[in-house]
Enzyme design. Structure first.
Site, PDB file in Angstrom:
ATOM      1  N   CYS A 191       0.785  -1.247   0.000  1.00  0.00           N
ATOM      2  CA  CYS A 191       0.000   0.000   0.000  1.00  0.00           C
ATOM      3  C   CYS A 191       0.813   1.291   0.000  1.00  0.00           C
ATOM      4  CB  CYS A 191      -0.938   0.022   1.208  1.00  0.00           C
ATOM      5  SG  CYS A 191      -1.987  -1.431   1.377  1.00  0.00           S
ATOM      6  N   HIS A 237      -2.856   7.060   4.269  1.00  0.00           N
ATOM      7  CA  HIS A 237      -1.744   6.135   4.495  1.00  0.00           C
ATOM      8  C   HIS A 237      -0.409   6.663   3.997  1.00  0.00           C
ATOM      9  CE1 HIS A 237      -0.813   1.560   5.036  1.00  0.00           C
ATOM     10  NE2 HIS A 237      -0.488   2.294   6.097  1.00  0.00           N
ATOM     11  N   HIS A 274      -9.578  -4.248   0.905  1.00  0.00           N
ATOM     12  CA  HIS A 274      -8.596  -4.474   1.969  1.00  0.00           C
ATOM     13  C   HIS A 274      -9.271  -5.066   3.202  1.00  0.00           C
ATOM     14  CE1 HIS A 274      -5.415  -3.581   4.878  1.00  0.00           C
ATOM     15  NE2 HIS A 274      -4.616  -3.200   3.889  1.00  0.00           N
ATOM     16  N   ASN A 276      -1.916  -2.681  -5.493  1.00  0.00           N
ATOM     17  CA  ASN A 276      -1.074  -3.877  -5.550  1.00  0.00           C
ATOM     18  C   ASN A 276      -1.989  -5.065  -5.830  1.00  0.00           C
ATOM     19  OD1 ASN A 276      -0.895  -2.920  -2.258  1.00  0.00           O
ATOM     20  ND2 ASN A 276      -2.002  -4.808  -2.698  1.00  0.00           N
TER      21      ASN A 276
END
Length: 513
Positions: free
Chosen positions: A67, A123, A235, A295
C-alpha cells in the site's frame, strides 16, 4: 494515422475541449487480478464493466507490492527507494511518512486551477499536521489517515505497539487502538480544520454521500474538478452489508470470496455515484477517468490473482501487475482497446499533469512541464494512440534492504533477487479445480530468478542459467539503483501518539514534521 487525427479533431470540435478536463482517479486497495469481471470473476460491477468496455485496458500496468509505497510513487512520480518508503507500510502511531518536501500530484493540479478532493484512505503519514492531505494539495479530505480501519466502527490498532505476552502466549496489558475517520479542510491560516466524524455506518455508504456532495457543490466557473478516490475496498477486514452479500446467493459459495465480491459491488456503486453525478451536471463529456489497484490481492483474504503468480507483498507478477484502465468520452478511439505496453504507477503524475495542462487532443505534442528528477514518464500517447510504444524501457520493482530482496523489469525480462514470499498460483474457488494445472505453493529459497515475462507472463520457467548474461546485466542495474537508494524511513510506534490522549482518536501528535 489520418483516421486517428480525424477522430481527435472531431472530438475537439464536438466536446469543446478548450476547458480543462475533469479528472477522476480511483485506486482500489488490494484488488486482485482475478477479482474483476473483465478478468473472469463473478463480481457484479456494471458501472466499472461499462467503463472498461468503453475505455482502454492496461494489461501491463505495474504498481508496488504493498500500500504505502504505491501511494507514495503515485503522488510523487518517484520510486519508493528515493522516498524512504521501500519497506512495509506506515503503522498507526509511527512518526514518519512521505517526506513533506516532496511536491504531490494535487499541488501540480492546483497550479492548473483545479479543485482537488480526496475521499477514502490516505496512508502517507499522519504524525504531524503538515503530513495530512489538506496540507499537501487537497482542498478537502474525507476518510481515514491510517491503513486499515474497520468498515463499521472505524477503529484501527497500532501495528507494532508494545504489548506484554503472558505465559500462555496471549497478549496482556493495554491494547492500543483508536478511532480514525474525519473531514478536513485548510483553515486558511496554514493549518487544518479537522472534524472527527463519529459514525458506525458502512464506510462505502459514507464515501458515496461525500462524492455526491463534491460533484454537486463544484463550481465549474472556478475551474475543473479533480477527485482522488483511494477506495478502502477490498482491503481487510473484509466486511460488507448483507444486501451486497445476498447478491451472490447461489453464485458464490465460499464465504470470504462472496464477501469480497459484495465489496466490489459496493465499490461499483460508489463509482456510479461519481459518473452519474458528473453526467447529470453535464461534466462527464469533459472527464478523464482512471482506475487502478495499489497492488495485487492478498492471498487468504478472499482475493485472487490467478493466473498470475503470488500476491500482495511479493515481487511476483501477482503482487505488482495490477488491473488498470482509462476511460474518457474525450478519447473515443480508445473504446474497447487493450494495451500491453509497460506502464508504472509513477507514470500517472506526469501523465495526469500533462492532461491537466495541455489536454488530451495532441498526445504526441510536447507539453512544457518541469517535474525535476522524477522516475515517471508521460504515457498519454502510449495509452491513447494504438501502436505507440511505452516511453519507458525498465521498471525498478523495489529494493528492500530489510527483507533482502529486489527486482527489476527491463523490456521482456524480469529479475528477482532474494526471498520473495508465497510463489504459488492460487485459483479462486469458483474455478473448476481440474482445469487448473499449476495449483501449487513453491518454497522460495531466496535465489535469483530470471523470467521472460513476454512469453512467460505467469513466471513458470526460470531462465537465469540459460540467459546468464542478461541476469548479470539486470543485477548490475539493480546495484546502480541501490547506490542511490536512501535509507528506509520506518520508525517504531511512539507512545505519545496513544489515542487515549486524544479522546480515543488517532490524530497528529507532533508539533512539526
Amino acid at each position: 494515422m489520418y483516421l486517428v487525427l480525424l477522430l481527435l479533431l472531431t472530438t475537439t470540435a464536438v466536446h469543446g475541449t478548450t476547458k480543462k478536463p475533469n479528472i477522476v482517479l480511483v485506486v482500489a486497495d488490494d484488488l486482485g487480478w482475478a477479482d474483476v469481471p473483465w478478468h473472469g470473476s463473478p463480481a457484479i460491477a456494471p458501472t466499472l464493466s461499462s467503463l472498461v468496455e468503453g475505455g482502454i485496458q492496461l494489461k501491463r500496468h505495474y504498481a508496488q507490492p504493498i500500500c504505502t509505497p504505491t501511494r507514495g510513487a503515485l503522488l510523487t512520480g518517484k520510486y519508493p527507494i528515493r522516498l524512504g518508503l521501500q519497506h512495509l507500510v506506515i503503522g498507526a502511531g509511527e512518526p514518519w511518512g512521505l517526506p513533506v518536501k516532496e511536491k504531490l500530484l494535487p499541488e501540480y493540479l492546483q497550479e492548473q486551477g483545479y479543485s482537488t478532493h480526496a475521499v477514502g484512505k490516505w496512508h502517507m503519514g499522519s504524525h504531524c499536521w503538515g503530513a495530512v492531505p489538506v496540507s499537501r494539495g487537497f482542498d478537502s479530505f474525507f476518510g481515514y489517515l491510517n491503513g486499515a480501519i474497520d468498515y463499521y466502527n472505524k477503529t484501527i490498532p497500532a501495528n507494532y505497539a508494545p504489548q506484554q505476552v503472558g505465559p500462555d502466549g496471549e497478549p496482556v496489558g493495554e491494547m492500543i487502538q483508536g478511532y480514525d475517520f474525519r473531514y478536513e479542510t485548510p483553515d486558511g491560516k496554514g493549518g487544518v480544520d479537522d472534524t472527527v466524524v463519529h459514525t458506525k455506518e458502512y464506510s462505502m455508504d459514507l464515501y458515496k454521500e461525500q462524492l455526491q456532495n463534491i460533484v454537486e457543490d463544484h463550481d465549474e466557473e472556478e475551474g475543473p474538478l479533480f477527485i482522488y478516490f483511494p477506495v478502502q475496498t477490498p482491503h481487510f477486514p473484509i466486511e460488507v452489508p448483507q444486501r451486497y452479500y445476498d447478491i451472490y446467493e447461489g453464485l458464490v459459495e465460499d464465504e470470504d470470496r462472496r464477501t469480497v465480491m459484495g465489496m466490489i459491488s459496493a465499490m461499483d456503486e460508489a463509482v456510479s455515484t461519481i459518473v452519474d453525478g458528473l453526467k447529470e451536471r453535464g461534466m462527464w463529456e469533459n472527464t478523464v477517468f482512471i482506475f487502478l489497484s495499489d497492488n495485487g490481492g492478498e492471498l487468504g483474504s478472499g482475493q485472487y490473482n490467478y493466473p498470475l503468480r503470488g500476491g500482495k507483498a511479493t515481487l511476483w507478477e501477482g503482487g505488482i501487475r495490477t488491473t488498470a484502465f482509462l476511460h474518457s468520452p474525450l478519447l473515443p478511439q480508445t473504446s474497447g482497446a487493450v494495451n500491453y505496453e509497460m506502464i508504472h504507477v509513477t507514470d500517472w503524475l506526469p501523465t495526469i499533469t500533462r492532461i491537466a495542462t495541455c489536454g488530451v487532443e495532441e498526445p504526441h505534442k510536447a507539453c512544457p512541464l518541469d517535474f525535476g528528477n522524477i522516475n515517471g514518464v508521460d504515457q498519454l500517447a502510449t495509452i491513447t494512440l494504438p501502436g505507440t510504444p511505452s516511453n519507458r524501457t525498465e521498471i525498478l520493482v523495489n529494493i528492500d534492504p530489510f527483507w533482502h530482496n529486489k527486482a527489476i523489469i527491463a523490456g521482456r525480462w524480469k529479475l528477482i533477487v532474494g526471498p520473495n514470499g508465497h510463489g504459488g498460483w492460487l485459483p479462486p474457488p469458483e474455478m473448476i479445480m481440474n482445469e487448473v494445472e499449476d495449483w501449487v505453493e513453491i518454497d522460495d529459497g531466496g535465489r535469483w530468478r530470471l523470467f521472460d515475462i513476454q512469453s512467460d507472463p505467469y513466471e513458470k520457467e526460470d531462465v537465469s542459467v540459460k540467459r546468464l548474461n542478461i541476469a548479470m546485466e539486470l543485477f548490475n542495474r539493480l546495484n546502480e539503483y541501490e547506490a542511490i537508494m536512501i535509507e528506509p524511513g520506518n520508525k517504531p510506534y511512539d507512545p505519545d501518539s496513544n489515542p487515549k490522549y486524544f479522546n480515543g482518536t488517532w490524530t497528529p501528535w507532533l508539533d512539526s514534521c
